[in-house]
Design a protein around this motif. Sequence first.
Motif, PDB file in Angstrom:
ATOM      1  N   SER A  66       0.841  -1.207   0.000  1.00 29.38           N
ATOM      2  CA  SER A  66       0.000   0.000   0.000  1.00 29.38           C
ATOM      3  C   SER A  66       0.864   1.240   0.000  1.00 29.38           C
ATOM      4  N   LEU A  67       0.478   2.197  -0.821  1.00 31.26           N
ATOM      5  CA  LEU A  67       1.107   3.519  -0.792  1.00 31.26           C
ATOM      6  C   LEU A  67       0.176   4.400   0.023  1.00 31.26           C
ATOM      7  N   CYS A  68       0.662   4.830   1.147  1.00 32.21           N
ATOM      8  CA  CYS A  68      -0.251   5.386   2.134  1.00 32.21           C
ATOM      9  C   CYS A  68       0.333   6.621   2.807  1.00 32.21           C
ATOM     10  N   SER A  69      -0.461   7.668   2.852  1.00 30.82           N
ATOM     11  CA  SER A  69      -0.106   8.851   3.651  1.00 30.82           C
ATOM     12  C   SER A  69      -1.372   9.653   3.864  1.00 30.82           C
ATOM     13  N   ILE A 148      -1.567  -0.851  -3.966  1.00 34.74           N
ATOM     14  CA  ILE A 148      -2.791  -0.072  -3.696  1.00 34.74           C
ATOM     15  C   ILE A 148      -2.440   1.405  -3.595  1.00 34.74           C
ATOM     16  N   ASP A 149      -3.088   2.201  -4.432  1.00 35.95           N
ATOM     17  CA  ASP A 149      -2.903   3.656  -4.376  1.00 35.95           C
ATOM     18  C   ASP A 149      -4.077   4.255  -3.600  1.00 35.95           C
ATOM     19  N   LEU A 150      -3.731   4.896  -2.491  1.00 36.21           N
ATOM     20  CA  LEU A 150      -4.778   5.392  -1.586  1.00 36.21           C
ATOM     21  C   LEU A 150      -4.914   6.905  -1.653  1.00 36.21           C
ATOM     22  N   GLU A 151      -6.056   7.368  -1.190  1.00 34.76           N
ATOM     23  CA  GLU A 151      -6.250   8.819  -1.125  1.00 34.76           C
ATOM     24  C   GLU A 151      -5.430   9.389   0.037  1.00 34.76           C
ATOM     25  N   GLY A 152      -5.134  10.681  -0.041  1.00 29.85           N
ATOM     26  CA  GLY A 152      -4.320  11.307   0.995  1.00 29.85           C
ATOM     27  C   GLY A 152      -5.148  11.739   2.178  1.00 29.85           C
ATOM     28  N   ALA A 153      -5.675  10.791   2.898  1.00 28.05           N
ATOM     29  CA  ALA A 153      -6.539  11.095   4.049  1.00 28.05           C
ATOM     30  C   ALA A 153      -6.597   9.874   4.940  1.00 28.05           C
ATOM     31  N   ALA A 154      -7.049  10.081   6.171  1.00 26.79           N
ATOM     32  CA  ALA A 154      -7.326   8.919   7.024  1.00 26.79           C
ATOM     33  C   ALA A 154      -8.787   8.564   6.788  1.00 26.79           C
ATOM     34  N   SER A 155      -9.022   7.355   6.347  1.00 22.59           N
ATOM     35  CA  SER A 155     -10.398   6.943   6.062  1.00 22.59           C
ATOM     36  C   SER A 155     -10.515   5.448   6.340  1.00 22.59           C
TER      37      SER A 155
END
Length: 284
Positions: A66-69, A148-155
Amino acid sequence: MAEAMMGGRPYAVSPFPARAFMLCCDSALTPIRALGRAPVRLPAQAGIRPGRRPPIREGALMPVVSLCSTKGGVGKTTLAICLASAAAQRGAGVVILDADPNGHVRAWREAADREGRGGGVDVIAGVTEATMQDRIAEAVERYTLVVIDLEGAASKAVTFAIAESDIVVIPSGISGMDLQEVFRTHAEVKRAEKMLRRPIPARVIFTGMATIASRVAKHARQEVIDAGIPVLTTETIRRPNAYQSMHFNGLTPLEPDGDPKAAAEIARALDEILAVITPSEAAA
Ligand SMILES: Nc1ncnc2c1ncn2[C@@H]1O[C@H](COP(=O)(O)OP(=O)(O)O)[C@@H](O)[C@H]1O
Ligand SMILES: [Mg+2]
């Protein structure tokens, strides 16, 4: 509704059968074609257990990266596409789950298709909180690497992705704000670890750096290390030409006419990531 998109042609670099699927409902992948082969059938849905991924077996690499921030603009999408492309070039069957509502990976895939680029990287777009676990469970059945490309938020979607990940890669710049978000993101990973009672490796990667490390850059790296968060040795250097044209023409640094220096740093980053999640021969 989620969609799967075909990676570009040709598939000469991949020993895996070409895949083209259309997700027609929230719980099933229906193949629309399988280039020269009999249509690939999904195993019975009962065989897929969302949230219960088998451990990585040696010789059967199927990690989820996961790419996560919690911060936007730090290089998640750029890295997702580049790491996936590098892995595909090495012969892996790779899929990117585009879980950012902005759909930037999807846009890249469309641009790459128009230009005949991006071979070997499939994209499943429109992944949401509701579908994340199922999409991951399906993807690990079919691909050797799931990015996995994630949105830049905690969700919740981010939490679900972290929970299913073999490694969480946290891209970051070197500003104080960037570091704050690194700590926040890492705290999310730690929370998931506690909840699941299993280690979830996380690695920070500094992105868009100057070629010569500034004092601020060295300080930022040290702060993260001092906080007990491992950092990849590899950084991506700020290379607008190499990385920013990707969304217009699909050209990643990994293509033959891409940027060799950028390709080399991506290859090093991929090596470091795979070293974390691949059982070493010594450990076998
Ligand atoms: N190493 C780099 N050099 C130059 N530009 C970069 C680099 N990495 C990312 N970018 C650019 O920075 C912007 C944000 O990157 P992106 O990957 O979209 O971040 P995120 O997905 O975290 O929001 C994009 O315009 C991208 O092209
Ligand atoms: Mg993004």
